[in-house]
Scaffold this active site. Structure first.
Site, PDB file in Angstrom:
ATOM      1  N   CYS A  10       0.845  -1.207   0.000  1.00 33.82           N
ATOM      2  CA  CYS A  10       0.000   0.000   0.000  1.00 33.82           C
ATOM      3  C   CYS A  10       0.875   1.251   0.000  1.00 33.82           C
ATOM      4  CB  CYS A  10      -0.916   0.030   1.215  1.00 33.82           C
ATOM      5  SG  CYS A  10      -2.362  -1.051   1.081  1.00 33.82           S
ATOM      6  N   ASP A  33      10.273  -7.379  -8.267  1.00 32.67           N
ATOM      7  CA  ASP A  33      10.486  -7.956  -6.940  1.00 32.67           C
ATOM      8  C   ASP A  33      11.874  -7.539  -6.435  1.00 32.67           C
ATOM      9  OD1 ASP A  33       9.095 -10.591  -5.321  1.00 32.67           O
ATOM     10  OD2 ASP A  33      11.149 -10.034  -4.787  1.00 32.67           O
ATOM     11  N   HIS A  49      -6.035  -2.495  -1.090  1.00 35.05           N
ATOM     12  CA  HIS A  49      -5.528  -3.490  -0.149  1.00 35.05           C
ATOM     13  C   HIS A  49      -6.541  -4.620   0.010  1.00 35.05           C
ATOM     14  CE1 HIS A  49      -3.059  -5.019   3.142  1.00 35.05           C
ATOM     15  NE2 HIS A  49      -4.204  -5.350   3.713  1.00 35.05           N
ATOM     16  N   ASN A  90       0.553 -16.674  -3.650  1.00 37.09           N
ATOM     17  CA  ASN A  90       0.619 -17.436  -2.407  1.00 37.09           C
ATOM     18  C   ASN A  90      -0.478 -16.947  -1.462  1.00 37.09           C
ATOM     19  OD1 ASN A  90       2.943 -18.796  -3.322  1.00 37.09           O
ATOM     20  ND2 ASN A  90       4.258 -17.117  -2.646  1.00 37.09           N
ATOM     21  N   GLY A  96       3.096 -19.746   1.960  1.00 32.85           N
ATOM     22  CA  GLY A  96       4.346 -19.009   1.750  1.00 32.85           C
ATOM     23  C   GLY A  96       4.149 -17.532   1.503  1.00 32.85           C
ATOM     24  N   THR A  98       4.248 -13.809   2.352  1.00 30.88           N
ATOM     25  CA  THR A  98       4.972 -12.993   3.333  1.00 30.88           C
ATOM     26  C   THR A  98       4.501 -11.543   3.345  1.00 30.88           C
ATOM     27  OG1 THR A  98       6.744 -12.547   1.747  1.00 30.88           O
ATOM     28  CG2 THR A  98       7.066 -14.426   3.224  1.00 30.88           C
ATOM     29  N   HIS A 101      -0.787  -8.481   1.048  1.00 30.29           N
ATOM     30  CA  HIS A 101      -1.497  -7.635   0.076  1.00 30.29           C
ATOM     31  C   HIS A 101      -1.453  -8.450  -1.218  1.00 30.29           C
ATOM     32  CE1 HIS A 101      -2.143  -3.393  -1.781  1.00 30.29           C
ATOM     33  NE2 HIS A 101      -2.216  -4.273  -2.773  1.00 30.29           N
ATOM     34  N   HIS A 103      -0.955 -10.275  -4.448  1.00 33.63           N
ATOM     35  CA  HIS A 103      -0.025 -10.015  -5.551  1.00 33.63           C
ATOM     36  C   HIS A 103       0.209 -11.309  -6.311  1.00 33.63           C
ATOM     37  CE1 HIS A 103       2.320 -11.105  -1.975  1.00 33.63           C
ATOM     38  NE2 HIS A 103       3.150 -11.703  -2.800  1.00 33.63           N
ATOM     39  N   HIS A 105       3.067 -13.180  -8.693  1.00 32.73           N
ATOM     40  CA  HIS A 105       4.441 -13.187  -9.179  1.00 32.73           C
ATOM     41  C   HIS A 105       4.409 -13.572 -10.658  1.00 32.73           C
ATOM     42  CE1 HIS A 105       6.311 -13.551  -5.034  1.00 32.73           C
ATOM     43  NE2 HIS A 105       5.077 -13.968  -4.773  1.00 32.73           N
TER      44      HIS A 105
HETATM   45  P1  5GP Z   1       5.057 -13.574  -1.084  1.00 32.39           P
HETATM   46  O1  5GP Z   1       6.139 -14.279  -0.318  1.00 32.39           O
HETATM   47  O2  5GP Z   1       4.132 -12.823  -0.143  1.00 32.39           O
HETATM   48  O3  5GP Z   1       4.345 -14.391  -2.087  1.00 32.39           O
HETATM   49  O4  5GP Z   1       5.834 -12.483  -1.960  1.00 32.39           O
HETATM   50  C1  5GP Z   1       6.258 -11.272  -1.459  1.00 32.39           C
HETATM   51  C2  5GP Z   1       7.353 -10.787  -2.378  1.00 32.39           C
HETATM   52  O5  5GP Z   1       7.528  -9.393  -2.154  1.00 32.39           O
HETATM   53  C3  5GP Z   1       8.702 -11.446  -2.136  1.00 32.39           C
HETATM   54  O6  5GP Z   1       9.121 -12.102  -3.334  1.00 32.39           O
HETATM   55  C4  5GP Z   1       9.618 -10.291  -1.748  1.00 32.39           C
HETATM   56  O7  5GP Z   1      10.908 -10.409  -2.297  1.00 32.39           O
HETATM   57  C5  5GP Z   1       8.880  -9.076  -2.285  1.00 32.39           C
HETATM   58  N1  5GP Z   1       9.067  -7.853  -1.530  1.00 32.39           N
HETATM   59  C6  5GP Z   1       9.040  -7.720  -0.170  1.00 32.39           C
HETATM   60  N2  5GP Z   1       9.216  -6.427   0.169  1.00 32.39           N
HETATM   61  C7  5GP Z   1       9.346  -5.732  -0.994  1.00 32.39           C
HETATM   62  C8  5GP Z   1       9.548  -4.358  -1.299  1.00 32.39           C
HETATM   63  O8  5GP Z   1       9.649  -3.489  -0.425  1.00 32.39           O
HETATM   64  N3  5GP Z   1       9.625  -4.010  -2.611  1.00 32.39           N
HETATM   65  C9  5GP Z   1       9.523  -4.944  -3.617  1.00 32.39           C
HETATM   66  N4  5GP Z   1       9.614  -4.488  -4.861  1.00 32.39           N
HETATM   67  N5  5GP Z   1       9.329  -6.252  -3.367  1.00 32.39           N
HETATM   68  C10 5GP Z   1       9.249  -6.647  -2.069  1.00 32.39           C
HETATM   69 ZN    ZN Z   2      -1.752  -3.247   1.191  1.00 33.89          ZN
END
Ligand code: 5GP
Ligand code: ZN
Length: 116
Positions: A10, A33, A49, A90, A96, A98, A101, A103, A105
């Site tokens: 956000c 990423d 969000h 995810n 998985g 992290t 919000h 998203h 990949h």
């Molecule tokens: P998840 O693990 O939730 O599926 O993916 C979160 C992704 O966000 C991870 O691949 C991580 O590298 C990426 N990420 C985390 N913090 C930031 C950030 O501040 N900026 C960007 N561009 N990516 C982020």
């Molecule tokens: Zn958010």
């Protein structure tokens, strides 16, 4: 539009934290990423969000279509469409996730291993 001031995505959407979008429209932005797992690793996220796909409702139909359109357009812009690419989302701790919000990949630029 739902916004969580504690949420890192956000904060990128609002411009609070700089993040140069590689693609954007009214509903969606796409950013690189920060820890890429492939030569091309882009995150496609709604501006709003929403925690994960599990929280999408029937009223988010247009948003869901916009997110998938963005994935296609990002893949084309990154020249991933010739050899193929992967789109992953995810959900929750065991999935998985992290960043809470929604998203997607978009990964490509190398041979990705089968999940099976
Ligand atoms: P998840 O693990 O939730 O599926 O993916 C979160 C992704 O966000 C991870 O691949 C991580 O590298 C990426 N990420 C985390 N913090 C930031 C950030 O501040 N900026 C960007 N561009 N990516 C982020
Ligand atoms: Zn958010």
């Amino acid at each position: 539009m739902r916004h969580d001031p504690e949420c890192i995505f956000c904060r990128i959407v609002s411009g609070d934290i700089p993040g140069q979008p590689v693609w954007e429209d009214d509903l969606v932005i796409a950013i690189r990423d920060i820890q890429p797992q492939a030569p091309a690793h882009i995150l496609v996220l709604p501006r709003e969000h929403i925690r994960s796909i599990h929280e999408l409702t029937d009223s988010d139909e247009a948003l869901a279509a916009a997110v998938f359109r963005a994935c296609r357009q990002v893949a084309a812009k990154e020249n991933l469409d010739q050899h193929g690419y992967r789109v992953v989302t995810n959900v929750g701790e065991w999935g998985g996730q992290t960043v809470d919000h929604l998203h997607f990949h978009v990964l490509g630029g190398r041979q990705l291993r089968s999940l099976g």
